[in-house]
Design a protein around this motif. Structure first.
Motif: not given
Length: 64
Positions: A25-44
């Motif tokens: 959680k960053v400010d008013d957004q929830y970020l979701v990412r794939d743990s095997k590819n942490p450098e890829a853009p996260a969904l917001s």
């Protein structure tokens, strides 16, 4: 944002040793990412979108 502008990522409690999704959680957004590819853009997602998702999970909407 977290200290030094680095989100505090949390893995699903159901991950075990396999790859999983991670959430932050960053400010008013929830970020979701794939743990095997942490450098890829996260969904917001907004707070309302995240709440709808969590309610859907609790209601069993994603069971196949």
């Amino acid at each position: 944002m977290e200290e030094n502008n680095v989100p505090a990522w949390r893995k699903s409690s159901r991950c075990g040793t396999s790859t999983c999704v991670e959430v932050a959680k960053v400010d008013d957004q929830y970020l979701v990412r794939d743990s095997k590819n942490p450098e890829a853009p996260a969904l917001s997602f907004t707070q309302a979108e995240w709440d709808a998702f969590v309610e859907g999970v609790a209601a069993g909407e994603f069971r196949f």
